[in-house]
Design a protein around this motif. Sequence first.
Motif, PDB file in Angstrom:
ATOM      1  N   VAL A   1       0.835  -1.206   0.000  1.00 16.86           N
ATOM      2  CA  VAL A   1       0.000   0.000   0.000  1.00 16.86           C
ATOM      3  C   VAL A   1       0.870   1.257   0.000  1.00 16.86           C
ATOM      4  O   VAL A   1       0.523   2.267  -0.623  1.00 16.86           O
ATOM      5  CB  VAL A   1      -0.946  -0.012   1.219  1.00 16.86           C
ATOM      6  CG1 VAL A   1      -1.673   1.328   1.359  1.00 16.86           C
ATOM      7  CG2 VAL A   1      -1.963  -1.142   1.093  1.00 16.86           C
ATOM      8  N   VAL A   2       2.024   1.206   0.671  1.00 16.46           N
ATOM      9  CA  VAL A   2       2.945   2.350   0.685  1.00 16.46           C
ATOM     10  C   VAL A   2       3.397   2.674  -0.735  1.00 16.46           C
ATOM     11  O   VAL A   2       3.556   3.838  -1.099  1.00 16.46           O
ATOM     12  CB  VAL A   2       4.155   2.065   1.600  1.00 16.46           C
ATOM     13  CG1 VAL A   2       5.183   3.188   1.506  1.00 16.46           C
ATOM     14  CG2 VAL A   2       3.699   1.904   3.047  1.00 16.46           C
ATOM     15  N   ASP A   3       3.605   1.643  -1.566  1.00 14.07           N
ATOM     16  CA  ASP A   3       3.953   1.869  -2.969  1.00 14.07           C
ATOM     17  C   ASP A   3       2.859   2.649  -3.689  1.00 14.07           C
ATOM     18  O   ASP A   3       3.128   3.601  -4.431  1.00 14.07           O
ATOM     19  CB  ASP A   3       4.155   0.533  -3.690  1.00 14.07           C
ATOM     20  CG  ASP A   3       5.523  -0.065  -3.439  1.00 14.07           C
ATOM     21  OD1 ASP A   3       6.397   0.652  -2.919  1.00 14.07           O
ATOM     22  OD2 ASP A   3       5.717  -1.251  -3.752  1.00 14.07           O
ATOM     23  N   GLU A   4       1.613   2.231  -3.481  1.00 18.72           N
ATOM     24  CA  GLU A   4       0.494   2.902  -4.149  1.00 18.72           C
ATOM     25  C   GLU A   4       0.411   4.360  -3.725  1.00 18.72           C
ATOM     26  O   GLU A   4       0.177   5.258  -4.547  1.00 18.72           O
ATOM     27  CB  GLU A   4      -0.798   2.148  -3.808  1.00 18.72           C
ATOM     28  CG  GLU A   4      -2.011   2.565  -4.629  1.00 18.72           C
ATOM     29  CD  GLU A   4      -2.774   3.723  -4.005  1.00 18.72           C
ATOM     30  OE1 GLU A   4      -3.554   4.374  -4.726  1.00 18.72           O
ATOM     31  OE2 GLU A   4      -2.576   3.975  -2.803  1.00 18.72           O
ATOM     32  N   ASP A   5       0.641   4.607  -2.439  1.00 21.54           N
ATOM     33  CA  ASP A   5       0.621   5.976  -1.931  1.00 21.54           C
ATOM     34  C   ASP A   5       1.767   6.794  -2.524  1.00 21.54           C
ATOM     35  O   ASP A   5       1.588   7.957  -2.898  1.00 21.54           O
ATOM     36  CB  ASP A   5       0.722   5.962  -0.401  1.00 21.54           C
ATOM     37  CG  ASP A   5       0.759   7.350   0.191  1.00 21.54           C
ATOM     38  OD1 ASP A   5      -0.275   8.045   0.155  1.00 21.54           O
ATOM     39  OD2 ASP A   5       1.833   7.748   0.688  1.00 21.54           O
ATOM     40  N   GLU A   6       2.945   6.179  -2.640  1.00 19.82           N
ATOM     41  CA  GLU A   6       4.094   6.898  -3.211  1.00 19.82           C
ATOM     42  C   GLU A   6       3.848   7.274  -4.670  1.00 19.82           C
ATOM     43  O   GLU A   6       4.209   8.368  -5.109  1.00 19.82           O
ATOM     44  CB  GLU A   6       5.358   6.050  -3.107  1.00 19.82           C
ATOM     45  CG  GLU A   6       6.593   6.755  -3.674  1.00 19.82           C
ATOM     46  CD  GLU A   6       7.856   5.942  -3.574  1.00 19.82           C
ATOM     47  OE1 GLU A   6       8.903   6.429  -4.049  1.00 19.82           O
ATOM     48  OE2 GLU A   6       7.813   4.829  -3.036  1.00 19.82           O
ATOM     49  N   LEU A   7       3.233   6.370  -5.424  1.00 17.74           N
ATOM     50  CA  LEU A   7       2.979   6.673  -6.831  1.00 17.74           C
ATOM     51  C   LEU A   7       1.994   7.834  -6.970  1.00 17.74           C
ATOM     52  O   LEU A   7       2.127   8.665  -7.867  1.00 17.74           O
ATOM     53  CB  LEU A   7       2.423   5.428  -7.535  1.00 17.74           C
ATOM     54  CG  LEU A   7       2.266   5.542  -9.056  1.00 17.74           C
ATOM     55  CD1 LEU A   7       3.618   5.788  -9.726  1.00 17.74           C
ATOM     56  CD2 LEU A   7       1.616   4.283  -9.628  1.00 17.74           C
TER      57      LEU A   7
END
Length: 465
Positions: free
Chosen positions: A345-351
């Motif tokens: 989920v952190v990846d999705e937020d970073e994108l």
Amino acid sequence: MSRSTGKVSTLELIAFAAPAAPLLALSLPVIIFLPPHFAEHLGLPLWAVSAIFLGARVFDLLIDPAIGGLQDRTMHPLGRRKIWLIASAPVLMALLWLVFLGLPPGIDPWLAGFAVFAMYLAYASMMIAHLGWAGELQPTYHGRTQVLGAVQLASAVGQALMLIIAGVVVQGFHGSNADAVSTMGWIIFALIPITTLLAVTFVKDPQTPPQPHLGFRETVKTLAGNKLALRVLAPDLLLGIAQGVSGGLFLFYFQFVLGFENEAQTLLAIYFMAGLLGVPIWWWLARARGKHVALQIALVFASLTTGGILILPAHEFWFAAPAMLAAGLTNGGGVLLTRALMADVVDEDELRTGARRSGLFFGVLLTTSKLGVAAGPITYAILGAVGFVPALGSENSEQALLTLSVLFIAVPIVLYALAALSLRKYPLDEKAQAELHAAIAARHAALADVKEEPSAIAAPSPTTT
């Protein structure tokens, strides 16, 4: 914004996971042993014990995201996660000694509560730093499962060690619950500096620029607007409540309902040692079927094995032991898989935002877990209201024992089932995470090209007349 892309060696993985052993070992007595210890040995009334440990969990609701955000904004040559581990360890050691060993019988509930609150604060600081680092160490879908699987294995080792110690002290040496608590305190006290030194010495902390500050409103808005984060937090909260209820009442149920006055600690040790055996099972299922499917299977299995406790005969240790071995296989599987899901989920937020906020998201994940576990102390208040007496050898009414049975068995079964249902049609699988990772890597490459590009304005050439 650099991120770790290389493989982590087995030795580095072991060194990195090491601090999880004392940290999660500490969480076990805080849930299972300290509340009864505060009631029996320190002489605090059940309402005060409930207020202290529930209040400490609610306190976490505010401090965990704030600590995570602060750590995300930290910049230090050693690494933003390492420096917080190093700074938090001695503070936690001092407060651990106070809570486990330094509080005298008859202490004022306010002083006992202050000591517990302070210990929770130091504990949260170390846990968030370690989990934030775990989410950044290997950025791939299965790489994170591998790192967090190692962390969960170390956690299971630490928890099993605590329960073995409790069983040896109480059953082997005929010590009291207070003796078990003090022994566990000394062991954790010794392990924290050793394991922290291993992690900060042998593992690199990926250098990431400090992230922008988010106030309370912005934090709530960020989380409320992230549907994937909410999809992970919901089962984590339900799982936390189930584990808080069952963990907080385990000794009471097996001692007062099934009559295992001296063997309850041993059964608890079997339960948590089985969690060590279960971690590779859930790690394999996560690779084969996906993390969210593996988590659903673990939750359904937990419902079935919890229901099986109803048919256990009283005073029959050799029936109870294999039942606890089976039930314990899911212990830790839920924690491993919800953390691995949150790292994605952190990846999705970073994108979406351009910011890498592992500390914030793992801080919130710890908040929901702790808020769920706070249900354990709430059950003490319920038992107190129906007249349950927690002292060994006491006679309890049928109503009190029935209430204990319903809380210990029926409530977790329902919560496990709801958590499994909440994960239906979860969208962020291995393929989706690989696409996110590729998009983030492309953005980083583009930013690097812009920084390295020479000035487009050429110097004027000399002219001749």
